[in-house]
Design a protein around this motif. Structure first.
Motif, mmCIF file in Angstrom:
data_model
loop_
_atom_site.group_PDB
_atom_site.id
_atom_site.type_symbol
_atom_site.label_atom_id
_atom_site.label_comp_id
_atom_site.label_asym_id
_atom_site.label_seq_id
_atom_site.Cartn_x
_atom_site.Cartn_y
_atom_site.Cartn_z
ATOM 1 N N LYS A 72 -10.595 3.309 -2.903
ATOM 2 C CA LYS A 72 -11.271 3.296 -1.598
ATOM 3 C C LYS A 72 -12.055 2.004 -1.322
ATOM 4 C CE LYS A 72 -15.266 5.951 -3.326
ATOM 5 N NZ LYS A 72 -16.282 4.901 -3.211
ATOM 6 N N ASP A 73 -12.458 1.305 -2.358
ATOM 7 C CA ASP A 73 -13.257 0.093 -2.153
ATOM 8 C C ASP A 73 -12.425 -1.192 -2.170
ATOM 9 O OD1 ASP A 73 -15.652 1.575 -2.015
ATOM 10 O OD2 ASP A 73 -15.809 1.618 -4.206
ATOM 11 N N MET A 74 -11.118 -1.057 -2.272
ATOM 12 C CA MET A 74 -10.258 -2.237 -2.340
ATOM 13 C C MET A 74 -9.930 -2.759 -0.934
ATOM 14 S SD MET A 74 -9.914 -2.726 -5.572
ATOM 15 C CE MET A 74 -11.533 -1.990 -5.847
ATOM 16 N N PRO A 75 -9.798 -4.082 -0.768
ATOM 17 C CA PRO A 75 -9.470 -4.651 0.550
ATOM 18 C C PRO A 75 -8.091 -4.192 1.034
ATOM 19 C CG PRO A 75 -10.314 -6.336 -0.932
ATOM 20 C CD PRO A 75 -10.062 -5.124 -1.773
ATOM 21 N N TYR A 76 -7.971 -4.059 2.345
ATOM 22 C CA TYR A 76 -6.715 -3.620 2.963
ATOM 23 C C TYR A 76 -6.460 -4.444 4.212
ATOM 24 C CZ TYR A 76 -3.552 -0.740 5.768
ATOM 25 O OH TYR A 76 -2.524 -0.298 6.552
ATOM 26 N N TYR A 96 -5.490 -2.093 -14.896
ATOM 27 C CA TYR A 96 -5.501 -2.120 -16.363
ATOM 28 C C TYR A 96 -6.010 -3.479 -16.873
ATOM 29 C CZ TYR A 96 -2.065 1.767 -16.095
ATOM 30 O OH TYR A 96 -1.399 2.943 -15.837
ATOM 31 N N LEU A 97 -5.629 -4.526 -16.157
ATOM 32 C CA LEU A 97 -5.922 -5.892 -16.603
ATOM 33 C C LEU A 97 -7.264 -6.412 -16.087
ATOM 34 C CD1 LEU A 97 -2.317 -7.277 -16.160
ATOM 35 C CD2 LEU A 97 -3.531 -7.005 -18.321
ATOM 36 N N GLY A 98 -8.003 -5.539 -15.399
ATOM 37 C CA GLY A 98 -9.303 -5.952 -14.887
ATOM 38 C C GLY A 98 -9.218 -6.749 -13.611
ATOM 39 N N ALA A 99 -8.040 -6.798 -13.013
ATOM 40 C CA ALA A 99 -7.855 -7.529 -11.760
ATOM 41 C C ALA A 99 -8.084 -6.584 -10.574
ATOM 42 C CB ALA A 99 -6.466 -8.143 -11.701
ATOM 43 N N LYS A 100 -7.984 -7.125 -9.379
ATOM 44 C CA LYS A 100 -8.297 -6.373 -8.162
ATOM 45 C C LYS A 100 -7.085 -6.297 -7.240
ATOM 46 C CE LYS A 100 -11.729 -6.647 -4.391
ATOM 47 N NZ LYS A 100 -12.867 -7.476 -3.891
ATOM 48 N N PRO A 101 -6.640 -5.088 -6.886
ATOM 49 C CA PRO A 101 -5.521 -4.974 -5.945
ATOM 50 C C PRO A 101 -5.971 -5.229 -4.511
ATOM 51 C CG PRO A 101 -6.242 -2.785 -6.633
ATOM 52 C CD PRO A 101 -7.067 -3.773 -7.396
ATOM 53 N N PRO A 136 -0.484 6.347 1.265
ATOM 54 C CA PRO A 136 -0.834 4.929 1.051
ATOM 55 C C PRO A 136 -1.987 4.769 0.059
ATOM 56 C CG PRO A 136 -0.479 5.372 3.378
ATOM 57 C CD PRO A 136 -0.451 6.703 2.690
ATOM 58 N N LEU A 137 -1.881 3.728 -0.742
ATOM 59 C CA LEU A 137 -2.870 3.526 -1.803
ATOM 60 C C LEU A 137 -4.250 3.194 -1.241
ATOM 61 C CD1 LEU A 137 -0.796 1.653 -4.527
ATOM 62 C CD2 LEU A 137 -1.187 4.106 -4.236
ATOM 63 N N HIS A 138 -4.303 2.539 -0.088
ATOM 64 C CA HIS A 138 -5.624 2.216 0.464
ATOM 65 C C HIS A 138 -6.354 3.456 0.963
ATOM 66 C CE1 HIS A 138 -3.371 2.267 4.320
ATOM 67 N NE2 HIS A 138 -4.546 2.494 4.881
ATOM 68 N N LEU A 139 -5.644 4.589 1.050
ATOM 69 C CA LEU A 139 -6.271 5.859 1.428
ATOM 70 C C LEU A 139 -6.603 6.722 0.212
ATOM 71 C CD1 LEU A 139 -4.051 6.889 4.500
ATOM 72 C CD2 LEU A 139 -6.251 5.683 4.508
ATOM 73 N N GLN A 140 -6.224 6.277 -0.964
ATOM 74 C CA GLN A 140 -6.494 7.041 -2.185
ATOM 75 C C GLN A 140 -7.952 6.841 -2.602
ATOM 76 O OE1 GLN A 140 -4.440 9.101 -3.549
ATOM 77 N NE2 GLN A 140 -2.385 8.484 -2.915
ATOM 78 N N PRO A 141 -8.644 7.926 -2.959
ATOM 79 C CA PRO A 141 -10.048 7.802 -3.361
ATOM 80 C C PRO A 141 -10.279 6.785 -4.475
ATOM 81 C CG PRO A 141 -9.477 10.105 -3.048
ATOM 82 C CD PRO A 141 -8.200 9.333 -2.926
ATOM 83 N N SER A 149 0.811 -1.213 0.000
ATOM 84 C CA SER A 149 0.000 0.000 0.000
ATOM 85 C C SER A 149 0.846 1.266 0.000
ATOM 86 C CB SER A 149 -0.934 0.027 1.218
ATOM 87 O OG SER A 149 -1.717 1.203 1.222
ATOM 88 N N PHE A 150 1.965 1.222 0.709
ATOM 89 C CA PHE A 150 2.813 2.409 0.858
ATOM 90 C C PHE A 150 3.752 2.513 -0.336
ATOM 91 C CE2 PHE A 150 6.227 4.711 3.465
ATOM 92 C CZ PHE A 150 5.569 5.930 3.375
ATOM 93 N N THR A 151 3.239 3.086 -1.430
ATOM 94 C CA THR A 151 4.002 3.197 -2.667
ATOM 95 C C THR A 151 3.297 4.148 -3.609
ATOM 96 O OG1 THR A 151 4.937 1.927 -4.523
ATOM 97 C CG2 THR A 151 2.819 1.199 -3.695
ATOM 98 N N PHE A 152 3.913 4.432 -4.736
ATOM 99 C CA PHE A 152 3.310 5.254 -5.781
ATOM 100 C C PHE A 152 2.230 4.440 -6.492
ATOM 101 C CE2 PHE A 152 3.880 7.165 -10.200
ATOM 102 C CZ PHE A 152 3.121 8.281 -9.917
ATOM 103 N N CYS A 153 1.241 5.143 -7.052
ATOM 104 C CA CYS A 153 0.102 4.464 -7.670
ATOM 105 C C CYS A 153 0.498 3.552 -8.829
ATOM 106 C CB CYS A 153 -0.925 5.486 -8.148
ATOM 107 S SG CYS A 153 -0.353 6.560 -9.490
#
Length: 379
Positions: free
Chosen positions: A332-336, A93-98, A324-329, A81-85
């Motif tokens: 916002k709906d991705m599991p953390y 892009y690939l339709g997968a889920k982070p 952190p990416l889990h705080l990016q709008p 999570s703690f990284t650049f987007c």
């Protein structure tokens, strides 16, 4: 906006002009020419990897790596999570889920314990992750031994986002050459640059050959354009490779200089209340692409934003640590999975000027502004 003391500024002190002029004189500026294979071979040798493919960005490299692993719609990929987007965007892009995982306090990178928690949780929900993206943040190696042990237990490939870690080592192995595949960035502010560019490396010959094929629009070796697969326009151009080759020749010297800059900051800030650094655990050798500090406002009464504004007024470029990416709008709906380690790092951290051209006097000037603010605040 330009600064007198930039965060990380490119330096061209080697054969950049000589090689680029040679590419221009040959008329080979696009994805054909002598410098592309030369750059790829030297990069692979320097990183002690079997092969490399030069691409037009680190993001392209990560996207291509995921394509090679067969990641697609409905899959899940664990990501720091703690990284650049850019570490997570190719997943989408690939339709997968982070699936985002928090950091540990030692290296600020992916926490191995939380990684295993995330894997077990996703498996319980019927979704075994297709890959793990771990990042070597600001050049500091992640805890790869633990991460690879966990990944191996569940047979999940590890992609190393070593965009910031060209030249960093982990127990003698170069970052990027430890997992299934590794990616580098040669953006304008990185430790070596091609202007804009990246690379994918691996010991798996098939994967690299496939990457080379896909990166040039999946063209078949025929006297006319014939395509059996969907490809990408991701290949690095020859002019960029010419500059990259010259930069790569200076990598070892620049890693030493960045490490010296980091050591000077530690010495100059030693004893300053509430100021700490990203630590380098045993077995790790960071290129210290950026020197970073944490500021504890409860101890010294100042904040990272207050210092940022002070530096800005004095023509000194600084930057917050990654949000952190889990705080990016957008995510916002991705599991953390995790607590607030990465959030605290973002709230309290600051990147300091780290260009290889930085002198000791320059660093003393930077530190003097911190000292003045501390004196003002603490008396």
């Amino acid at each position: 906006m330009s600064f007198k003391y930039p965060l990380s500024f490119p330096v061209f002190e080697g054969n950049e002009k000589k090689y680029s002029n040679k590419a221009i004189e040959a008329g080979h500026l696009a994805t054909y020419g002598e410098f592309i294979p030369k750059f790829e071979r030297k990069l692979a040798r320097e990183m002690h990897s079997h092969q490399a493919v030069a691409l037009n960005s680190g993001t392209s490299a990560l996207h291509l790596a995921m394509v090679l692993l067969g990641i697609g719609p409905g899959d899940e990929v664990i990501c720091q999570s703690f990284t650049f987007c850019a570490s997570a965007n190719p997943i989408v892009y690939l339709g997968a889920k982070p699936i985002f995982v928090d950091s540990e306090k030692d290296t600020w990178n992916m926490c191995p314990e939380l990684l295993e928690d995330a894997i077990l949780s996703r498996i319980d929900q019927g979704k075994k992750p297709k890959a793990i993206v771990t990042v070597h943040l600001f050049g500091m190696p992640a805890k790869m031994n633990e991460i690879l042990e966990i990944a191996g237990k569940y047979q999940i490939p590890v992609l190393e986002d070593a965009a910031e870690a060209v030249g960093s080592k982990y127990f003698g192995k170069f970052c990027g050459a430890i997992g299934k595949m590794g990616v580098y960035s040669f953006n304008g502010n990185k430790i070596i640059t091609t202007g804009g560019g990246g690379a994918l490396i691996s010991d798996d010959v098939y994967l690299i050959e496939k990457a080379k094929y896909l990166s040039t629009q999946a063209r078949e070796d025929l006297p006319y354009y014939h395509h059996l697969e969907i490809g990408f326009n991701y290949k690095m151009n020859n002019l960029a490779a010419a500059i990259g080759l010259a930069q790569l020749e200076q990598l070892n010297a620049w890693v030493k200089k960045r490490r010296l800059i980091n050591q000077r900051y530690r010495e100059l800030l030693d004893g300053f209340p509430g100021i700490t650094f990203q630590e380098e655990p045993e077995g790790s050798y960071s290129n210290y692409w950026l020197s970073t500090i944490l500021i504890d406002p409860d101890t010294n009464g100042i904040s990272n934003d207050k210092l940022r504004v002070i530096f800005l007024k004095n023509d000194i470029e600084t930057r917050f640590l990654w949000k952190p990416l889990h705080l990016q709008p957008v995510f916002k709906d991705m599991p953390y999975y995790g607590g607030n380690v990465s959030e605290c790092l973002f709230k309290n951290g600051l990147c300091l000027p780290s260009s290889v051209t930085l002198t000791l006097d320059d660093q003393k000037l930077v530190v003097s502004h911190i000292e003045k603010e501390l004196i003002k605040t603490l008396g």
